[in-house]
Motif scaffolding. Sequence first.
Motif, PDB file in Angstrom:
ATOM      1  N   PRO A   1       0.743  -1.144   0.167  1.00 49.03           N
ATOM      2  CA  PRO A   1       0.025  -0.119  -0.034  1.00 49.03           C
ATOM      3  C   PRO A   1       0.733   1.309   0.124  1.00 49.03           C
ATOM      4  CG  PRO A   1      -0.972  -1.575   1.488  1.00 49.03           C
ATOM      5  CD  PRO A   1       0.437  -1.927   1.111  1.00 49.03           C
ATOM      6  N   PHE A   2       1.992   1.262   0.449  1.00 51.19           N
ATOM      7  CA  PHE A   2       2.997   2.449   0.783  1.00 51.19           C
ATOM      8  C   PHE A   2       3.530   2.736  -0.633  1.00 51.19           C
ATOM      9  CE2 PHE A   2       2.846   1.334   5.086  1.00 51.19           C
ATOM     10  CZ  PHE A   2       2.834   2.661   5.677  1.00 51.19           C
ATOM     11  N   VAL A   3       3.567   1.652  -1.722  1.00 55.00           N
ATOM     12  CA  VAL A   3       3.998   1.929  -2.630  1.00 55.00           C
ATOM     13  C   VAL A   3       3.213   2.263  -3.926  1.00 55.00           C
ATOM     14  CG1 VAL A   3       5.446   0.592  -4.708  1.00 55.00           C
ATOM     15  CG2 VAL A   3       5.977   0.427  -2.205  1.00 55.00           C
ATOM     16  N   TYR A   4       1.907   1.630  -3.740  1.00 54.68           N
ATOM     17  CA  TYR A   4       1.086   1.810  -4.861  1.00 54.68           C
ATOM     18  C   TYR A   4      -0.137   2.599  -4.386  1.00 54.68           C
ATOM     19  CZ  TYR A   4       3.696  -1.714  -7.078  1.00 54.68           C
ATOM     20  OH  TYR A   4       4.678  -2.544  -7.888  1.00 54.68           O
ATOM     21  N   LEU A   5      -0.433   3.160  -3.181  1.00 56.41           N
ATOM     22  CA  LEU A   5      -1.583   4.000  -2.636  1.00 56.41           C
ATOM     23  C   LEU A   5      -1.648   5.481  -3.842  1.00 56.41           C
ATOM     24  CD1 LEU A   5      -3.886   4.898  -1.239  1.00 56.41           C
ATOM     25  CD2 LEU A   5      -2.308   5.797   0.282  1.00 56.41           C
TER      26      LEU A   5
ATOM     27  N   MET B   1      -0.387  10.252   1.584  1.00 56.80           N
ATOM     28  CA  MET B   1       0.812   9.898   2.193  1.00 56.80           C
ATOM     29  C   MET B   1       1.083  10.564   3.340  1.00 56.80           C
ATOM     30  SD  MET B   1       1.542   7.120   0.484  1.00 56.80           S
ATOM     31  CE  MET B   1       3.438   6.827   1.237  1.00 56.80           C
ATOM     32  N   SER B   2       0.781  11.843   3.429  1.00 58.32           N
ATOM     33  CA  SER B   2       0.999  12.609   4.658  1.00 58.32           C
ATOM     34  C   SER B   2       0.068  12.170   5.794  1.00 58.32           C
ATOM     35  CB  SER B   2       0.679  14.235   4.349  1.00 58.32           C
ATOM     36  OG  SER B   2       1.587  14.650   3.329  1.00 58.32           O
ATOM     37  N   ILE B   3      -1.230  11.692   5.326  1.00 63.45           N
ATOM     38  CA  ILE B   3      -2.221  11.233   6.301  1.00 63.45           C
ATOM     39  C   ILE B   3      -1.532   9.976   6.770  1.00 63.45           C
ATOM     40  CG2 ILE B   3      -4.537  10.533   6.689  1.00 63.45           C
ATOM     41  CD1 ILE B   3      -5.405  12.497   4.493  1.00 63.45           C
ATOM     42  N   LEU B   4      -1.243   8.978   6.009  1.00 61.07           N
ATOM     43  CA  LEU B   4      -0.521   7.763   6.546  1.00 61.07           C
ATOM     44  C   LEU B   4       0.548   8.092   7.417  1.00 61.07           C
ATOM     45  CD1 LEU B   4      -0.381   5.612   3.403  1.00 61.07           C
ATOM     46  CD2 LEU B   4      -1.565   5.119   5.363  1.00 61.07           C
ATOM     47  N   GLY B   5       1.465   8.870   7.084  1.00 60.51           N
ATOM     48  CA  GLY B   5       2.562   9.298   8.181  1.00 60.51           C
ATOM     49  C   GLY B   5       2.086   9.693   9.433  1.00 60.51           C
TER      50      GLY B   5
END
Length: 501
Positions: free
Chosen positions: A292-296, A314-318
């Motif tokens: 998911p980190f690569v292909y989101l 990606m910022s939300i994920l972090g």
Amino acid sequence: MGDVKRSRAVSPLDGGWGWVIVGCCFMVTVCTRAVTRCVSIFFVEFQAHFEADYAATAWIHSLVDCTTMLFAPVGSLVANRWSCRVSVMLGGLLASSGLLLSSFSSSLELLYLSMGVLTGVGFALCYTPAIVMVGCYFRRRKALAYGIAMSGSGIGTFVLAPAVQLLIEMYSWRGALLVLSAFVANLIVCGALLRPITVKEDETEGNEGESGGGEKPANVLSHDAELAVKLSKESEDHLLSSGNVAPPQLQKRRRCFSSHFLSSKEYRFLLLPDFLGLAVSFLFLASGCSLPFVYLVPYALSVGVSHQQAAFLMSILGVIDIVGNITFGWLTDRRCLKPYRLTCYIFSVAMEGLCCLFTPLLCSFSLLVPFAVLYGYFDGAYVALIPVVTSDLVGAPYLSSALGVVYFLHAIPYLVSPPIGGWLVDLTQSYTATFFLSGAALLASSLVLTTVAGIRHCRRHQLTSITKDTKPEPLPLSVSDQPECHITYKKELAVTDTVAS
């Protein structure tokens, strides 16, 4: 004989210098995991400068990640043989040197060696020993301490990503790597602060029956000193009882043999059925968690989300990853949940898998935001619990070596799963199969651990019916094989028992 008066001052657990150790581990995760994630920011710059294709350039990031996990047992070995301080300081020097050399690279092949191998080995020497030191200083609030320490990955990614992009715009990719090299050199300072737990012992003996009675202070400040005292006493008692004294050369040979060839005892946990099940689950976990980190972002772009909104996911994920690290660590330290840490870990991994299975149904930014929140939270949750669950399964004496093996198991899946996901995208012209693969791998990991937990529960129930002692004890280690913090714990427990009596 006179009375013997002893007083020991043990470095405080669950506080004191332990929070400095947590801060150092936090910085280690920033300088290792967050910097590794930021390597992808250089992707376009490397591709344009060296005129390389996507596959050749992608190997740089894969090599850094894979080498860090592949050499994790080497970090455990150095920490066990010398100290965590030595391992982290040496790793910081190698990682900083690798980034420094990378800034002068004239080809991708040199980047493979300098950034992919040298920097990756340096990160491996730092990562596992720093995590182990947190476990040495904390017991009651271990999960909370690990949650704070491991949150460095999310916080570092959130802060470093825009900073690295700004450095590239101002100084080019070579200048940005120089600045990153100086930043990673802070690992040497962090390593210097990883002091071991000290035990100070003051022993006062009366003059009755003693030829030179008086006060005899002894400060046990290192693992070697403890071993020297204890081994000398044991050998002296044995020789006095048997009446046979071995020649000095033979004694030296035995000591050398014990030091170099008994290291296999540190890995006896590999034969534990519980750890074998844990190892299989980690293989599935590592195969699915990175996709998911690569292909989101590519998936979001494919369904019509703008570039800015895709980057914001990606910022939300972090950010939510940080929340998961700390809050889940705090929750599992509560008395009601502490016995169920393994269950909480299984739940977080399973929730990640379910999130991935539903991703192909999310075709707008407003629907992908809840995915980023849930996946980021449970990703941070299980990352904070990996050292805790490993320690609970194999025992504290084996934690350093076990974590080395655990992170080693992540290496190959980290290397091959992104290319496999990309191959599925090329084959099906859709991201559905890739996210299904990720979800299936994560659910398989949780299923394996559920089986392990069920077997442990049945075995514990059988032991309860046979004996009153239901607490499983770890495999016995000789004194020379036990980590320094474990020896200190036993000393502290002995002092507590003495005072209580």
